[in-house]
Design an enzyme around this catalytic site. Structure first.
Site, PDB file in Angstrom:
ATOM      1  N   GLY A   7     -13.129  -0.232 -65.448  1.00  0.00           N
ATOM      2  CA  GLY A   7     -13.801  -0.326 -64.472  1.00  0.00           C
ATOM      3  C   GLY A   7     -15.279   0.221 -64.806  1.00  0.00           C
ATOM      4  O   GLY A   7     -15.514   1.139 -65.505  1.00  0.00           O
ATOM      5  N   GLN A  42     -23.308   3.861 -63.183  1.00  0.00           N
ATOM      6  CA  GLN A  42     -22.994   4.313 -64.530  1.00  0.00           C
ATOM      7  C   GLN A  42     -24.060   3.677 -65.617  1.00  0.00           C
ATOM      8  O   GLN A  42     -23.988   3.943 -66.695  1.00  0.00           O
ATOM      9  CB  GLN A  42     -21.443   3.799 -64.783  1.00  0.00           C
ATOM     10  CG  GLN A  42     -20.601   4.880 -64.027  1.00  0.00           C
ATOM     11  CD  GLN A  42     -19.159   4.300 -64.619  1.00  0.00           C
ATOM     12  OE1 GLN A  42     -18.749   3.401 -63.846  1.00  0.00           O
ATOM     13  NE2 GLN A  42     -18.512   5.142 -65.384  1.00  0.00           N
ATOM     14  N   CYS A  73     -12.687   8.038 -67.478  1.00  0.00           N
ATOM     15  CA  CYS A  73     -14.100   7.636 -66.985  1.00  0.00           C
ATOM     16  C   CYS A  73     -15.025   7.020 -68.317  1.00  0.00           C
ATOM     17  O   CYS A  73     -15.176   8.038 -69.147  1.00  0.00           O
ATOM     18  CB  CYS A  73     -14.800   8.614 -66.101  1.00  0.00           C
ATOM     19  SG  CYS A  73     -16.320   7.891 -65.481  1.00  0.00           S
ATOM     20  N   LEU A  74     -15.592   5.899 -68.346  1.00  0.00           N
ATOM     21  CA  LEU A  74     -16.635   5.528 -69.496  1.00  0.00           C
ATOM     22  C   LEU A  74     -17.603   6.686 -69.381  1.00  0.00           C
ATOM     23  O   LEU A  74     -18.372   6.610 -70.626  1.00  0.00           O
ATOM     24  CB  LEU A  74     -17.077   4.253 -69.209  1.00  0.00           C
ATOM     25  CG  LEU A  74     -16.140   3.262 -69.436  1.00  0.00           C
ATOM     26  CD1 LEU A  74     -16.548   1.956 -69.191  1.00  0.00           C
ATOM     27  CD2 LEU A  74     -15.317   3.388 -70.736  1.00  0.00           C
ATOM     28  N   HIS A  96     -11.528   5.625 -57.795  1.00  0.00           N
ATOM     29  CA  HIS A  96     -12.565   5.982 -58.855  1.00  0.00           C
ATOM     30  C   HIS A  96     -13.943   5.190 -58.937  1.00  0.00           C
ATOM     31  O   HIS A  96     -15.053   6.113 -58.871  1.00  0.00           O
ATOM     32  CB  HIS A  96     -11.952   5.970 -60.099  1.00  0.00           C
ATOM     33  CG  HIS A  96     -12.667   6.483 -61.308  1.00  0.00           C
ATOM     34  ND1 HIS A  96     -12.404   7.769 -62.261  1.00  0.00           N
ATOM     35  CD2 HIS A  96     -13.892   5.935 -61.913  1.00  0.00           C
ATOM     36  CE1 HIS A  96     -13.238   7.743 -63.027  1.00  0.00           C
ATOM     37  NE2 HIS A  96     -14.186   6.811 -62.857  1.00  0.00           N
ATOM     38  N   GLU A  97     -13.997   4.121 -59.009  1.00  0.00           N
ATOM     39  CA  GLU A  97     -15.184   3.482 -58.912  1.00  0.00           C
ATOM     40  C   GLU A  97     -16.128   3.589 -57.357  1.00  0.00           C
ATOM     41  O   GLU A  97     -17.236   3.763 -57.468  1.00  0.00           O
ATOM     42  CB  GLU A  97     -14.985   1.820 -59.260  1.00  0.00           C
ATOM     43  CG  GLU A  97     -14.354   1.545 -60.456  1.00  0.00           C
ATOM     44  CD  GLU A  97     -15.001   2.430 -61.699  1.00  0.00           C
ATOM     45  OE1 GLU A  97     -16.022   2.742 -61.763  1.00  0.00           O
ATOM     46  OE2 GLU A  97     -14.211   2.633 -62.471  1.00  0.00           O
ATOM     47  N   HIS A 149     -17.924   6.693 -57.507  1.00  0.00           N
ATOM     48  CA  HIS A 149     -19.308   6.428 -58.204  1.00  0.00           C
ATOM     49  C   HIS A 149     -20.372   6.144 -57.371  1.00  0.00           C
ATOM     50  O   HIS A 149     -21.652   6.817 -57.455  1.00  0.00           O
ATOM     51  CB  HIS A 149     -19.367   5.610 -59.450  1.00  0.00           C
ATOM     52  CG  HIS A 149     -18.633   6.353 -60.580  1.00  0.00           C
ATOM     53  ND1 HIS A 149     -19.136   7.376 -61.378  1.00  0.00           N
ATOM     54  CD2 HIS A 149     -17.492   5.897 -61.451  1.00  0.00           C
ATOM     55  CE1 HIS A 149     -18.353   7.510 -62.196  1.00  0.00           C
ATOM     56  NE2 HIS A 149     -17.383   6.746 -62.548  1.00  0.00           N
TER      57      HIS A 149
HETATM   58 ZN    ZN Z   1     -16.090   6.447 -63.720  1.00  0.00          ZN
END
Ligand code: ZN
Length: 158
Positions: A46, A51, A91-92, A133-134, A137
């Site tokens: 995701g 991000q 998380c990226l 989660h997304e 953000h």
């Molecule tokens: Zn994330």
């Protein structure tokens, strides 16, 4: 194909609230495709627009093992949530780390797709976790704020 730089923890953009998309035009579509390219290249499941430094309410997700079921959600909102699951999350924007987070086990999200049509996506387990989660953000929330206990290191190849 275009890859965008993924912002990491400490970048102030990750703490900001993203703005709604008013129209799904070619620029928004290009952004969404770049987000998918960037997510797949980073082996993520995701990615949210903040991000990559873009404060728009767009997320992309693909939790399929083959990486061939992309979901693009524009202006997503959780319309229902139930149950709970507790497990590791990464998380990226927080490379090499994971931590334990409790999330709903089932969520339904309403959003626009790339045709600006309203869609509903229902997810359980990993997809529910990814949706929560997304969407966090988009409101400037990174999962590390919700971690129970400490972050731990993960194998970069995992
Ligand atoms: Zn994330």
């Amino acid at each position: 194909m275009a890859f965008r730089k993924i912002r990491t923890l400490g970048d102030p953009v990750l703490k900001k609230t993203a703005k709604p998309v008013t129209e799904v035009n070619d620029k928004i579509k290009e952004l969404a495709y770049d987000m998918l390219d960037t997510m797949y290249a980073a082996n993520g499941v995701g990615l949210a627009a903040p991000q990559i430094g873009v404060l728009k309410r767009i997320v992309v997700i693909d939790v399929s093992p083959e990486g061939n079921q992309p979901i693009v959600l524009i202006n997503p909102e959780i319309v229902s949530a139930s149950g709970s699951q507790t497990g590791d999350e990464g998380c990226l924007s927080v490379p090499g780390k994971a931590g334990c987070v409790t999330r709903p086990n089932e969520v339904t999200v309403r959003a626009w797709n790339l045709k600006m049509k309203e869609i509903e996506v229902k997810g359980t387990e990993l997809l529910a976790r990814a949706l929560c989660h997304e969407l966090d953000h988009l409101d400037g929330i990174v999962y590390v704020e919700k971690v129970e206990g400490k972050l731990h290191d993960v194998n970069a190849e995992a």
